[in-house]
Write a protein that holds these residues in place. Structure first.
Motif, PDB file in Angstrom:
ATOM      1  N   ARG A  20       0.719  -1.170   0.105  1.00 34.44           N
ATOM      2  CA  ARG A  20       0.078  -0.041   0.011  1.00 34.44           C
ATOM      3  C   ARG A  20       0.869   1.307  -0.127  1.00 34.44           C
ATOM      4  O   ARG A  20       0.160   2.311   0.068  1.00 34.44           O
ATOM      5  CB  ARG A  20      -0.941   0.207   1.166  1.00 34.44           C
ATOM      6  N   GLY A  21       2.286   1.203  -0.051  1.00 29.42           N
ATOM      7  CA  GLY A  21       3.111   2.324   0.254  1.00 29.42           C
ATOM      8  C   GLY A  21       3.128   2.963   1.450  1.00 29.42           C
ATOM      9  O   GLY A  21       3.110   4.306   1.238  1.00 29.42           O
ATOM     10  N   VAL A  22       2.666   2.287   2.316  1.00 28.89           N
ATOM     11  CA  VAL A  22       2.489   3.105   3.769  1.00 28.89           C
ATOM     12  C   VAL A  22       3.929   2.901   4.477  1.00 28.89           C
ATOM     13  O   VAL A  22       4.677   2.095   4.472  1.00 28.89           O
ATOM     14  CB  VAL A  22       1.652   2.185   4.702  1.00 28.89           C
ATOM     15  N   ALA A  23       4.353   4.345   4.785  1.00 26.15           N
ATOM     16  CA  ALA A  23       5.754   4.499   5.301  1.00 26.15           C
ATOM     17  C   ALA A  23       5.667   3.830   6.847  1.00 26.15           C
ATOM     18  O   ALA A  23       5.006   4.161   7.714  1.00 26.15           O
ATOM     19  CB  ALA A  23       6.020   6.282   5.416  1.00 26.15           C
ATOM     20  N   VAL A  24       6.432   2.855   7.009  1.00 25.00           N
ATOM     21  CA  VAL A  24       6.688   2.333   8.329  1.00 25.00           C
ATOM     22  C   VAL A  24       7.787   2.922   9.108  1.00 25.00           C
ATOM     23  O   VAL A  24       8.859   2.745   8.780  1.00 25.00           O
ATOM     24  CB  VAL A  24       6.905   0.722   7.924  1.00 25.00           C
ATOM     25  N   ARG A  25       7.194   3.343  10.343  1.00 26.56           N
ATOM     26  CA  ARG A  25       8.284   4.045  11.201  1.00 26.56           C
ATOM     27  C   ARG A  25       9.081   3.090  11.752  1.00 26.56           C
ATOM     28  O   ARG A  25       8.746   1.849  11.874  1.00 26.56           O
ATOM     29  CB  ARG A  25       7.625   4.815  12.024  1.00 26.56           C
ATOM     30  N   ARG A  26      10.349   3.425  12.340  1.00 30.23           N
ATOM     31  CA  ARG A  26      11.023   2.521  13.308  1.00 30.23           C
ATOM     32  C   ARG A  26      10.596   2.242  14.485  1.00 30.23           C
ATOM     33  O   ARG A  26      10.215   3.269  15.444  1.00 30.23           O
ATOM     34  CB  ARG A  26      12.491   3.326  13.277  1.00 30.23           C
ATOM     35  N   ALA A  27      10.959   0.923  15.030  1.00 34.19           N
ATOM     36  CA  ALA A  27      10.223   0.565  16.311  1.00 34.19           C
ATOM     37  C   ALA A  27      11.508   0.264  17.232  1.00 34.19           C
ATOM     38  O   ALA A  27      12.560   0.024  16.915  1.00 34.19           O
ATOM     39  CB  ALA A  27       9.345  -0.440  16.177  1.00 34.19           C
ATOM     40  N   GLU A  28      11.340   0.458  18.578  1.00 38.09           N
ATOM     41  CA  GLU A  28      12.163   0.410  19.676  1.00 38.09           C
ATOM     42  C   GLU A  28      11.684  -0.676  20.493  1.00 38.09           C
ATOM     43  O   GLU A  28      10.459  -0.826  20.820  1.00 38.09           O
ATOM     44  CB  GLU A  28      12.744   1.515  20.014  1.00 38.09           C
ATOM     45  N   ASP A  29      12.549  -1.104  21.488  1.00 40.77           N
ATOM     46  CA  ASP A  29      12.093  -2.000  22.678  1.00 40.77           C
ATOM     47  C   ASP A  29      11.188  -3.157  22.247  1.00 40.77           C
ATOM     48  O   ASP A  29      10.374  -3.250  22.772  1.00 40.77           O
ATOM     49  CB  ASP A  29      11.685  -1.296  23.671  1.00 40.77           C
ATOM     50  N   PHE A  30      11.430  -3.737  21.033  1.00 38.30           N
ATOM     51  CA  PHE A  30      10.660  -4.838  20.554  1.00 38.30           C
ATOM     52  C   PHE A  30      10.550  -6.295  21.720  1.00 38.30           C
ATOM     53  O   PHE A  30      11.710  -6.554  21.958  1.00 38.30           O
ATOM     54  CB  PHE A  30      11.219  -5.320  19.215  1.00 38.30           C
ATOM     55  N   ARG A  31       9.306  -6.513  21.850  1.00 42.60           N
ATOM     56  CA  ARG A  31       9.180  -7.582  22.626  1.00 42.60           C
ATOM     57  C   ARG A  31       8.266  -8.552  22.107  1.00 42.60           C
ATOM     58  O   ARG A  31       7.117  -8.200  21.568  1.00 42.60           O
ATOM     59  CB  ARG A  31       8.826  -7.304  24.337  1.00 42.60           C
ATOM     60  N   SER A  32       8.571 -10.038  22.274  1.00 43.34           N
ATOM     61  CA  SER A  32       7.454 -10.821  21.630  1.00 43.34           C
ATOM     62  C   SER A  32       6.964 -11.901  22.888  1.00 43.34           C
ATOM     63  O   SER A  32       8.082 -12.291  23.626  1.00 43.34           O
ATOM     64  CB  SER A  32       7.899 -11.733  20.759  1.00 43.34           C
ATOM     65  N   GLU A  33       5.855 -11.675  23.161  1.00 42.13           N
ATOM     66  CA  GLU A  33       5.151 -12.588  24.373  1.00 42.13           C
ATOM     67  C   GLU A  33       4.421 -13.800  23.806  1.00 42.13           C
ATOM     68  O   GLU A  33       3.207 -13.509  23.159  1.00 42.13           O
ATOM     69  CB  GLU A  33       4.284 -11.671  25.098  1.00 42.13           C
TER      70      GLU A  33
END
Length: 680
Positions: A420-433
């Motif tokens: 869709r051409g959506v600008a994806v911003r940078r993420a921090e402190d990623f956690r997977s539960e």
């Protein structure tokens, strides 16, 4: 929602399974090598046999070289060809006699034995020189070896399905003994052993989870298109994969008691039960055997009764030699060889010619859903933001949070944002539960993406507007920003555009379309309604897939099954025709008679068209080959002798070779068939 893909070294094949597969595959491959080797050796020997034959030289009108011993070149080489090259047919004929089922081998044997005895008698002066059949004997054996080589090559197949099933077991298992871990073979495990299953590793035996929660990829057994969350108290089966976190599993079943072994047995039984169909050429050969034998007896009696015993020998021998149809020996193998070659160029690999023959009579096609009618991977199909949040903003935040995850759902969200051409911003402190979802910081905001468990953990309610999505069986993920729900995402297994076209065209041919899947009823119904499928079986376990196929067969239907997973293997083997999507598992491919290199469901129509075209060529060639015999045998016997016409031995032999040429040219017409899915 994390998913860690790990590459495994090749899996150890369980001993008993591998032994079975090797035994089953050895017979066909050894026959291919035997007939290939014999054909080339006999072809080389047949050239001087024919060239130095006085009868062959007189037929073609060339001067045979004259030197001492020239008259014995053809008899010596012809005897070698008879004893060596003819051995497979001689032993095959003995087997048919013992079974009291005369067929192609006995028909060939009758001709080469009579031809050998007559030729040898002519060479030593016992019989008339007209019975010098050395060149014809050599030609007959060479052509029949070629036909059987082609046939064995087309039939050759291994029990790769069984080997691949066994290969789903890991090479090693980690067994807990007190506080230590020992590496053992899965064969060494016992019931009540406690094993560790690392992230990305396969479960070594059926068991119950005692510690740990993980998304388990069960697609090879249940057909579910996405990993299923498993927690303490849940059962897991051998061969499935813990995708994200480690598990401790208490073994509850080993060896033949495991679900994988059950599937293995179903595949083995179904393969064995569908391999006994009698070949069309054998039926024709059996009829021609009795026809030739009867004609020979009548010929001998009639010529003896009219007082011409010498003519009786010549006519009877001629009948028996001409009765062996060169063309019949090539009629089926040539067509199958060209059809399979043409099919391969069109993306259709035929492993079992009986499956190809049966496809023309199919009146019910059963499709697996996941990976067959659908792409086998989730796709984002809808976005529902709350008021004040745009769809693009919602998708951008969700994709940012999921960008570091390898879970299939995460990849689907990120992929849709890119499309869709959506600008994806940078993420921090990623956690997977595990079983909850993911959490990340995006532009200072806490963004969480997950299912119902995540909503409960966050203490928020799901959006009521997305209730219908759950009713359709779709996967619904909510997006929470700083503790507030800002929207939901709808994900579902992506239906192939080509599936609808294929099903419409199957309906046009009056073929019933059935869908079987391990997915939930709501998911299956949504796909079935979209595609116009006639009959749906959802939540089906592997053993039930095979039994469902059997039920359709009991209704008198000729059933084709199309699938791509281990859970489809028993059904693929049980069906009259099993078609495996080429991108599927080795097990599915090994269980099927036909493999579709393309994942386009329209390829099923290509196989049906190929089957019809192949059958037409088979019957045309059989009629030509058998028709030649029905006409030439009476003429060779002297049925027109009262009006002065008796078919000369040489002319009959040449016409027999011409019949072979006609059959070969007719088979070549199959090469013009267009098998591309787009042409369907």
């Amino acid at each position: 929602m994390t998913h860690n893909d790990t590459d495994h070294d090749k899996h150890r094949v369980a001993h008993e399974h591998a032994e079975h597969g090797e035994h089953a595959g050895h017979d066909h491959s050894s026959h291919v090598a035997q007939f290939r080797r014999l054909f080339w050796v006999m072809l080389v020997l047949s050239l001087p046999t024919a060239f130095f034959s006085a009868m062959f030289a007189s037929i073609l009108g060339y001067a045979r070289p004259d030197f001492p011993g020239v008259d014995w070149i053809s008899p010596v080489l012809g005897t070698i060809i008879f004893l060596w090259g003819g051995k497979p047919f001689l032993t095959g004929a003995v087997s048919e006699l013992r079974a009291r089922r005369p067929g192609m081998m006995l028909l060939i044997d009758m001709a080469i034995v009579v031809g050998f005895v007559a030729s040898l008698g002519a060479s030593v002066g016992v019989f008339d020189h007209q019975l010098d059949f050395w060149w014809e004997l050599a030609l007959l054996i060479v052509i029949m070896l070629l036909g059987h080589w082609i046939e064995m090559r087309s039939l050759a197949q291994t029990s790769s399905a069984l080997d691949s099933l066994a290969a789903l077991l890991p090479d090693e298992a980690e067994r807990l003994v007190g506080d230590s871990v020992e590496i053992v073979s899965p064969d060494e495990l016992a019931v009540d052993d406690l094993v560790i299953v690392r992230p990305g590793a396969r479960v070594p035996a059926d068991g119950m989870i005692e510690e740990g929660t993980a998304d388990v990829d069960e697609s090879m057994v249940t057909g579910e298109s996405v990993p299923i969350s498993r927690a303490p108290g849940d059962r897991v089966v051998a061969g499935t994969v813990a995708t994200d976190t480690a598990l401790r599993v208490r073994v509850t079943a080993i060896g033949d008691d495991t679900a994988l072994a059950g599937i293995w047995k179903l595949v083995s039984d179904a393969q064995n039960s569908t391999s006994r169909a009698q070949r069309l050429a054998d039926k024709a050969a059996a009829l021609l055997f009795w026809f030739a034998l009867s004609a020979a007896v009548i010929t001998a009696l009639v010529w003896v009764l009219i007082g011409q015993p010498d003519a009786a020998v010549i006519r009877t021998v001629t009948v028996l030699v001409i009765a062996c149809p060169h063309a019949l020996g090539l009629a089926i193998p040539l067509v199958v060889s060209i059809a399979t070659e043409r099919a391969a160029r069109g993306g259709v690999l035929v492993r079992d010619r009986l499956a190809l023959e049966s496809m023309r009579t199919v009146d019910a096609v059963v499709f697996d859903k996941t990976g067959t009618l659908t792409r086998g991977e989730p796709a984002l199909s809808d976005v529902s933001p709350v008021e004040g949040v745009s769809a693009d903003d919602l998708l951008a935040l969700a994709a940012a949070a999921e960008s570091d995850s390898e879970h299939p759902l995460a990849r689907a969200i990120v992929r849709e944002a890119e499309l869709r051409g959506v600008a994806v911003r940078r993420a921090e402190d990623f956690r997977s539960e595990p079983a909850l979802g993911v959490t990340a910081s995006v532009d200072g905001m806490e963004i969480r993406v997950g299912g119902p468990a995540m909503l409960r953990d966050a203490g928020v309610e799901p959006l009521t507007a997305v209730g219908p999505w759950s009713d359709e069986g779709a996967i619904v993920l909510h997006v929470v920003r700083d503790g507030q729900v800002i929207g939901a995402l709808k994900l579902a297994d992506d239906v192939r555009e080509e599936s609808e076209i294929a099903i419409k065209k199957l309906h046009f041919r009056d073929i019933r379309v059935v869908m079987m899947t391990g997915d939930a009823q709501a998911v299956a119904d949504a796909v079935a309604n979209q595609l116009g499928i006639d009959e749906v079986h959802a939540g089906v376990l592997p053993e039930n897939k095979a039994s469902t196929i059997a039920e359709l067969q009991k209704q008198g239907r000729c059933v084709a099954m199309v699938g791509d997973g281990v859970n489809d293997a028993p059904a693929l083997a049980q069906a009259d025709v099993g078609l495996a999507i080429g991108a599927g598992t080795d097990v599915a491919i090994g269980s099927a008679g036909v493999i579709l290199a393309s994942d386009d469901p329209r390829s099923v129509l290509s196989v049906i068209d190929l089957s019809h075209a192949t059958y037409r060529k088979m019957t045309q060639n059989l009629w030509w080959a058998a028709g030649y015999n029905l006409i030439s045998v009476p003429l060779a016997a002297g049925v027109l002798a009262p009006i002065g016409f008796v078919l000369p031995v040489a002319v009959g032999a040449l016409l027999m070779s011409a019949s072979t040429v006609v059959v070969a040219l007719n088979a070549q017409l199959l090469r013009r068939l267009d098998l591309s899915p787009e042409s369907r």
